[in-house]
Design an enzyme around this catalytic site. Structure first.
Site, mmCIF file in Angstrom:
data_model
loop_
_atom_site.group_PDB
_atom_site.id
_atom_site.type_symbol
_atom_site.label_atom_id
_atom_site.label_comp_id
_atom_site.label_asym_id
_atom_site.label_seq_id
_atom_site.Cartn_x
_atom_site.Cartn_y
_atom_site.Cartn_z
ATOM 1 N N ARG A 191 -2.501 0.258 14.305
ATOM 2 C CA ARG A 191 -1.529 -0.590 15.016
ATOM 3 C C ARG A 191 -2.184 -1.096 16.280
ATOM 4 O O ARG A 191 -2.885 -0.334 16.959
ATOM 5 C CB ARG A 191 -0.274 0.217 15.401
ATOM 6 N N ARG A 222 0.844 -1.201 0.000
ATOM 7 C CA ARG A 222 0.000 0.000 0.000
ATOM 8 C C ARG A 222 0.877 1.248 0.000
ATOM 9 O O ARG A 222 1.975 1.255 0.544
ATOM 10 C CB ARG A 222 -0.851 0.031 1.277
ATOM 11 N N LYS A 235 3.200 -10.692 9.836
ATOM 12 C CA LYS A 235 2.464 -10.595 8.571
ATOM 13 C C LYS A 235 2.736 -11.826 7.705
ATOM 14 O O LYS A 235 3.874 -12.139 7.373
ATOM 15 C CB LYS A 235 2.928 -9.314 7.866
#
Ligand code: ATP
Ligand code: BTN
Length: 327
Positions: free
Chosen positions: A322, A120, A185
């Site tokens: 976050r 992104r 991730k």
């Protein structure tokens, strides 16, 4: 000798001498060494033992379009517009965007490596060859951008279904576009739209799914990252099988999204929502604040509540979230 051929020659994880590699490819040992260096620069950890030749630390399988297709359920296979496997592209999503006008609906492009993989907002997606999955699919829609709200969240649910098909049930979703396992991730999703705001439009949906990351990606990612190998005790499924599960889940899921929108995914999203009830830090360019996650609404926007009781709906692409106390 091409880098792909060299990786193929090393694929079973057994040591192969430089001389044998050179003989096999009909090139000099210096040419082999140059390609070994090129693979290393791309992040492939090729070991060299004195007198013992070159070897990969684990066996790999290169992607093969017919093998992926073979493993697809009939419905997905017949809906597919195209499935191409490339050795290297700048970005599978850029490739589909360039070819968008001439491609059929549900055209898939996969690459073994990307020289300019994108996340992104212009962030880089690290894409070493032979280890992970980098793929993009083009999906056309008739009803304009407004009908696409929640698409990137729905794609997250599709990836959870693909992982489930592979026996992996430990992943969850972090709004708006990450698949995490633990705090790390595992996959990223990038949705890019083109066309008309209230007419025919197209989405290029890019997915990066980590199957086996070399140490260099852990070091360079700037955040905790994980892979399917870690989630399966070091024995990830064949990459063509992983690709088939993802292609099938995306094909079936995108057709369902076209008919029913995010409504067909909202409950499943909620059951994998890693932010629900969690203290969060919302990084909004207009001002940062703390809040608690309260799920997503029917359009895929994130609902949060601040300590003073104010309810806020977050849906800007410019906002990052976050989990408080988590890297
Ligand atoms: P946001 O919450 O804003 O989406 P993000 O940190 O997840 O934040 P993205 O743009 O979604 O950012 O993803 C890109 C980031 O993903 C990179 O900045 C890097 O930290 C990380 N990254 C890059 N390559 C990989 C990879 N192969 N696997 C996992 N993570 C990667
Ligand atoms: C993110 O987490 O920000 C999204 C990462 C998306 C990466 C994939 S890899 C295949 C496709 N091609 C790209 O350049 N990006 C996406």
């Amino acid at each position: 000798m091409l880098a792909r051929d060299l990786l193929q020659a090393l694929a079973d994880g057994e040591p192969v001498s430089g001389a044998a590699l050179a003989r096999h490819a009909g090139v000099t040992r210096a040419a082999v060494w140059k390609q070994i260096e090129a693979l290393r620069l791309k992040g492939v950890p090729v070991d060299a033992k004195v007198g013992g030749g070159y070897r990969l630390p684990w066996p790999i399988q290169l992607l093969d379009a017919p093998r992926v297709r073979q493993r697809l359920p009939a419905a997905a296979s017949s809906a597919l517009g195209m499935l191409e496997v490339h050795w290297e592209l700048d970005s599978t999503s850029s490739e589909l965007a360039r070819r968008n006008p001439v491609l059929d609906d549900l055209a898939f492009v996969l690459a073994e490596t990307q020289s300019a993989g994108r996340g992104r907002r212009g962030r880089a997606w690290l894409s070493p060859p032979g280890m992970n999955l980098y793929l993009s699919v083009l999906k056309r829609f008739d009803a304009g951008f407004a009908s696409l709200s929640g698409l990137s969240l729905a794609v997250g649910v599709m990836l959870i279904r693909a992982l489930d098909d592979l026996g992996i049930r430990t992943a969850g979703l972090k709004w708006p576009n990450d698949v995490l396992a633990g705090n790390a991730k595992l996959a990223g999703i990038l949705v890019e739209l083109s066309g008309e705001y209230s007419g025919p439009c197209a989405a290029v949906i890019g997915v990066g799914l980590n199957i086996r990351l070399p140490d260099s990606v852990h070091e360079r990612a700037g955040q905790p990252v994980t892979d399917i190998a870690e989630l399966t005790g070091g024995s990830p499924p064949d990459r063509n099988r992983v690709a088939a599960s993802v292609v099938a889940a995306l094909t079936e899921g995108l057709l369902a999204f076209e008919r029913h929108g995010f409504a067909a995914f909202v409950d499943e999203y909620a059951s994998h929502d890693l932010l629900l009830g969690k203290p969060l830090r919302i990084l909004d360019p207009r001002g940062e604040y703390e809040a608690v996650g309260e799920g997503v609404d029917g359009r895929g926007a994130l609902r949060v509540r601040r300590a003073d009781g104010t309810a806020i709906t977050v849906d800007s692409a410019e906002v990052s979230v976050r989990r408080s106390g988590v890297a």
